[in-house]
Design an enzyme around this catalytic site. Structure first.
Site, PDB file in Angstrom:
ATOM      1  N   ARG A  78      12.353  45.063  36.394  1.00 28.35           N
ATOM      2  CA  ARG A  78      11.045  45.212  37.048  1.00 28.35           C
ATOM      3  C   ARG A  78      10.646  46.687  37.147  1.00 28.35           C
ATOM      4  NH1 ARG A  78       8.802  43.969  42.902  1.00 28.35           N
ATOM      5  NH2 ARG A  78       6.669  43.395  42.298  1.00 28.35           N
ATOM      6  N   HIS A  82       7.161  48.222  35.794  1.00 27.27           N
ATOM      7  CA  HIS A  82       6.215  48.959  36.652  1.00 27.27           C
ATOM      8  C   HIS A  82       6.077  50.408  36.197  1.00 27.27           C
ATOM      9  CE1 HIS A  82       5.906  46.150  40.386  1.00 27.27           C
ATOM     10  NE2 HIS A  82       5.916  45.460  39.269  1.00 27.27           N
ATOM     11  N   ASP A  83       7.120  50.990  35.636  1.00 27.54           N
ATOM     12  CA  ASP A  83       7.002  52.351  35.116  1.00 27.54           C
ATOM     13  C   ASP A  83       5.993  52.364  33.957  1.00 27.54           C
ATOM     14  OD1 ASP A  83       7.556  55.096  34.838  1.00 27.54           O
ATOM     15  OD2 ASP A  83       8.945  54.695  33.199  1.00 27.54           O
ATOM     16  N   VAL A  86       2.146  51.921  34.747  1.00 23.42           N
ATOM     17  CA  VAL A  86       1.434  52.971  35.492  1.00 23.42           C
ATOM     18  C   VAL A  86       1.654  54.303  34.775  1.00 23.42           C
ATOM     19  CG1 VAL A  86       1.153  54.102  37.739  1.00 23.42           C
ATOM     20  CG2 VAL A  86       1.801  51.687  37.633  1.00 23.42           C
ATOM     21  N   GLY A  88       2.096  54.856  31.712  1.00 21.86           N
ATOM     22  CA  GLY A  88       2.996  54.775  30.563  1.00 21.86           C
ATOM     23  C   GLY A  88       4.474  54.890  30.916  1.00 21.86           C
ATOM     24  N   ASP A  90       7.173  56.680  31.322  1.00 20.34           N
ATOM     25  CA  ASP A  90       7.459  58.118  31.425  1.00 20.34           C
ATOM     26  C   ASP A  90       8.357  58.443  32.615  1.00 20.34           C
ATOM     27  OD1 ASP A  90       5.786  57.658  33.539  1.00 20.34           O
ATOM     28  OD2 ASP A  90       4.404  59.295  33.106  1.00 20.34           O
ATOM     29  N   SER A  92       7.969  58.090  35.603  1.00 14.61           N
ATOM     30  CA  SER A  92       7.284  58.628  36.792  1.00 14.61           C
ATOM     31  C   SER A  92       7.559  57.794  38.047  1.00 14.61           C
ATOM     32  CB  SER A  92       5.779  58.738  36.548  1.00 14.61           C
ATOM     33  OG  SER A  92       5.278  57.500  36.105  1.00 14.61           O
ATOM     34  N   ASN A 112       5.848  48.901  44.863  1.00 12.91           N
ATOM     35  CA  ASN A 112       7.167  49.316  44.380  1.00 12.91           C
ATOM     36  C   ASN A 112       8.216  49.363  45.476  1.00 12.91           C
ATOM     37  OD1 ASN A 112       6.273  49.532  41.772  1.00 12.91           O
ATOM     38  ND2 ASN A 112       5.699  51.692  41.964  1.00 12.91           N
ATOM     39  N   PRO A 182       0.175  43.748  38.049  1.00 21.88           N
ATOM     40  CA  PRO A 182      -0.302  42.397  38.374  1.00 21.88           C
ATOM     41  C   PRO A 182       0.253  41.930  39.726  1.00 21.88           C
ATOM     42  CG  PRO A 182       1.492  42.279  36.777  1.00 21.88           C
ATOM     43  CD  PRO A 182       1.234  43.745  37.027  1.00 21.88           C
ATOM     44  N   HIS A 212      10.926  36.661  34.527  1.00 27.93           N
ATOM     45  CA  HIS A 212      11.101  35.966  35.804  1.00 27.93           C
ATOM     46  C   HIS A 212      12.133  34.836  35.679  1.00 27.93           C
ATOM     47  CE1 HIS A 212       6.985  37.382  37.637  1.00 27.93           C
ATOM     48  NE2 HIS A 212       7.851  38.356  37.474  1.00 27.93           N
ATOM     49  N   ASP A 265      13.883  31.376  39.301  1.00 26.96           N
ATOM     50  CA  ASP A 265      14.269  30.248  38.460  1.00 26.96           C
ATOM     51  C   ASP A 265      15.163  29.332  39.292  1.00 26.96           C
ATOM     52  OD1 ASP A 265      15.613  28.567  36.722  1.00 26.96           O
ATOM     53  OD2 ASP A 265      15.842  30.077  35.150  1.00 26.96           O
ATOM     54  N   THR A 268      18.424  27.902  36.866  1.00 23.02           N
ATOM     55  CA  THR A 268      19.483  28.823  36.410  1.00 23.02           C
ATOM     56  C   THR A 268      19.136  30.243  36.889  1.00 23.02           C
ATOM     57  OG1 THR A 268      18.346  29.181  34.291  1.00 23.02           O
ATOM     58  CG2 THR A 268      20.022  27.460  34.312  1.00 23.02           C
TER      59      THR A 268
HETATM   60  C1  HEM Z   1       2.544  38.654  34.578  1.00 25.68           C
HETATM   61  C2  HEM Z   1       2.356  39.132  35.748  1.00 25.68           C
HETATM   62  C3  HEM Z   1       3.426  39.450  36.751  1.00 25.68           C
HETATM   63  C4  HEM Z   1       3.308  39.319  38.099  1.00 25.68           C
HETATM   64  C5  HEM Z   1       2.070  38.834  38.837  1.00 25.68           C
HETATM   65  C6  HEM Z   1       4.554  39.715  38.678  1.00 25.68           C
HETATM   66  C7  HEM Z   1       4.793  39.746  40.034  1.00 25.68           C
HETATM   67  C8  HEM Z   1       6.042  39.869  40.586  1.00 25.68           C
HETATM   68  C9  HEM Z   1       6.332  39.727  41.985  1.00 25.68           C
HETATM   69  C10 HEM Z   1       5.298  39.483  43.075  1.00 25.68           C
HETATM   70  C11 HEM Z   1       7.668  39.840  42.126  1.00 25.68           C
HETATM   71  C12 HEM Z   1       8.461  39.678  43.418  1.00 25.68           C
HETATM   72  C13 HEM Z   1       8.703  40.982  44.111  1.00 25.68           C
HETATM   73  C14 HEM Z   1       9.416  40.779  45.407  1.00 25.68           C
HETATM   74  O1  HEM Z   1       8.984  39.956  46.208  1.00 25.68           O
HETATM   75  O2  HEM Z   1      10.419  41.490  45.645  1.00 25.68           O
HETATM   76  C15 HEM Z   1       8.228  40.076  40.822  1.00 25.68           C
HETATM   77  C16 HEM Z   1       9.554  40.231  40.563  1.00 25.68           C
HETATM   78  C17 HEM Z   1      10.059  40.481  39.313  1.00 25.68           C
HETATM   79  N1  HEM Z   1       9.331  40.759  38.173  1.00 25.68           N
HETATM   80 FE1  HEM Z   1       7.397  40.389  37.913  1.00 25.68          FE
HETATM   81  N2  HEM Z   1       5.413  40.073  37.679  1.00 25.68           N
HETATM   82  C18 HEM Z   1       4.766  39.932  36.485  1.00 25.68           C
HETATM   83  C19 HEM Z   1       5.273  40.259  35.250  1.00 25.68           C
HETATM   84  C20 HEM Z   1       6.526  40.766  35.034  1.00 25.68           C
HETATM   85  C21 HEM Z   1       6.989  41.325  33.791  1.00 25.68           C
HETATM   86  C22 HEM Z   1       6.132  41.499  32.548  1.00 25.68           C
HETATM   87  C23 HEM Z   1       8.284  41.687  33.978  1.00 25.68           C
HETATM   88  C24 HEM Z   1       9.238  42.347  33.042  1.00 25.68           C
HETATM   89  C25 HEM Z   1       9.129  42.420  31.744  1.00 25.68           C
HETATM   90  C26 HEM Z   1       8.642  41.314  35.324  1.00 25.68           C
HETATM   91  C27 HEM Z   1       9.876  41.413  35.873  1.00 25.68           C
HETATM   92  C28 HEM Z   1      10.203  41.029  37.163  1.00 25.68           C
HETATM   93  C29 HEM Z   1      11.565  40.852  37.639  1.00 25.68           C
HETATM   94  C30 HEM Z   1      12.821  40.948  36.798  1.00 25.68           C
HETATM   95  C31 HEM Z   1      11.466  40.522  39.000  1.00 25.68           C
HETATM   96  C32 HEM Z   1      12.611  40.276  39.969  1.00 25.68           C
HETATM   97  C33 HEM Z   1      12.917  41.560  40.714  1.00 25.68           C
HETATM   98  C34 HEM Z   1      14.102  41.475  41.629  1.00 25.68           C
HETATM   99  O3  HEM Z   1      14.749  40.448  41.749  1.00 25.68           O
HETATM  100  O4  HEM Z   1      14.431  42.519  42.257  1.00 25.68           O
HETATM  101  N3  HEM Z   1       7.534  40.799  35.950  1.00 25.68           N
HETATM  102  N4  HEM Z   1       7.216  40.093  39.911  1.00 25.68           N
END
Ligand code: HEM
Length: 346
Positions: A78, A82-83, A86, A88, A90, A92, A112, A182, A212, A265, A268
């Protein structure tokens, strides 16, 4: 022809030439700015001569960290996402806010703050070890890209080669985060618009959301779906009743513990696999933004295909994350730096 008249013609030709060259130069600048060219500036062998042990060192740190704290894996993936979204890819997001400064750094933006500190620590540890072997050469942005790949693989996901050569950004501003990230309640149109503004396609959106497949979300990101979906005072009809019941137990409508998280998930939770897409089809998605990928007719066929074929998911994910890792990468002292400590500017 009077001298004045001749001079006017010469002047006109001069201005025309000036305009023409400006157009050429500015169009070249535009070309240089496209992600396609940036794509080409990264290479697989970037550190082959200056830091040949790089991937081994990062691999050592990530595997050690994963053993004691597997949650570092989703957190770092994640962090990388997020890097890149925002300003690019980099590094940051790794910079700490300067004490007393008016503008906070990206890391301290609301979006973040939920990223567990372990993710930042593991990058800092890898950087310290890399610095001890090859000082002042490797960017934090590249270490983050490599660590994200390692954690995906350690969690059971694909192992893909990572191109390198990103420089670290010189600025980090919390105020830029919200609009570039997002959110759980983003509509499918919001998501498509945002991803397209980064040069990513509808396919990339669905495939990258497969990250996710591992990790957790805090109750506040989905609690509305459990009790008051879109102001109806009722749960989201597109949520499996058993999942609804168990999520309600962890996340009460009022007065719950704000630190509680639920796995993305449900089947799993610790394996990076394509069960995420199967879950979406069985009403087991966690966030509204996950669920919309199955509900919208534009993305549903992609969800169905990825749910059927894990190898396709792994192949497509490897390509999409390479694109993610190319977003607005920086090169050279004018735009970037190579930080010695990832949390601090030079
Ligand atoms: C498509 C739109 C996306 C939305 C709206 C979104 C939103 C979120 C939100 C709200 C969380 C939970 C944060 C929390 O409550 O701690 C999360 C977690 C996460 N996101 Fe996304 N995300 C998106 C796309 C992505 C993408 C593209 C990636 C990576 C390529 C990603 C990787 C992750 C991962 C791995 C977690 C789990 C983080 C953790 O367990 O510490 N997400 N995301």
């Amino acid at each position: 022809m009077s001298l004045y008249y001749r001079l006017s013609i010469l002047m006109f030709i001069f201005i025309l030439l000036l305009c023409f060259t400006t157009i050429i130069f500015s169009s070249q600048a535009t070309i240089v700015n496209t992600s396609l060219i940036r794509h080409r500036i990264l290479t697989f062998d970037y550190y082959d001569k200056t830091c040949p042990q790089l991937e081994q060192i990062v691999g050592f740190v990530t595997s050690q960290k994963f053993k004691v704290s597997p949650a570092t894996a989703p957190a770092t993936i994640r962090l990388f996402f997020h890097d890149c979204f925002v300003q690019g890819c980099d590094g940051s997001i790794l910079i700490s806010s300067k004490p007393g400064s008016k503008e906070l750094a990206e890391k301290d933006a609301q979006d973040n703050k939920e990223i567990p500190e372990e993710a930042f620590d593991s990058i800092e540890q890898a950087k310290a070890m890399v610095e001890s072997k090859c000082p002042g050469v490797v960017s934090c942005a590249d270490i983050l890209a490599l660590a994200a790949r390692d954690y995906i693989h350690l969690s059971g996901g694909p192992y893909y080669p990572v191109k390198k050569g990103r420089w670290d950004g010189r600025t980090s501003m919390a105020s830029l985060v919200y609009a570039n990230i997002p959110h759980a309640n983003s509509t499918i149109d919001d998501l498509l618009k945002l991803f397209s503004s980064k040069g990513l396609t509808i396919n990339d959106l669905v495939v990258l959301s497969g990250a996710h497949s591992i990790g957790f979300a805090h109750c506040k990101n989905f609690v509305n779906r459990l009790y008051n979906f879109q102001g109806t005072n009722k749960p989201d009809p597109n949520i499996d009743p058993r999942l609804l019941k168990s999520l309600k137990m962890s996340c009460p409508q009022y007065g719950g513990n704000i630190g509680v998280v639920a796995p993305f998930d449900a089947t799993t939770p610790f394996a990076f696999d394509n069960a995420y897409y199967q879950n979406l089809q069985g009403k087991l998605g966690l966030l509204a933004s996950d669920n919309v990928l199955f509900l919208d007719p534009r993305t549903r066929p992609l969800v169905q295909d990825l749910g059927k074929d894990k190898n396709k998911f792994f192949g497509d994910f490897s390509l999409a994350i390479e694109k993610l890792g190319n977003i607005s990468v920086k090169r050279g002292k004018k735009h970037g730096e190579i930080r010695r400590v990832c949390s601090m500017h030079l």
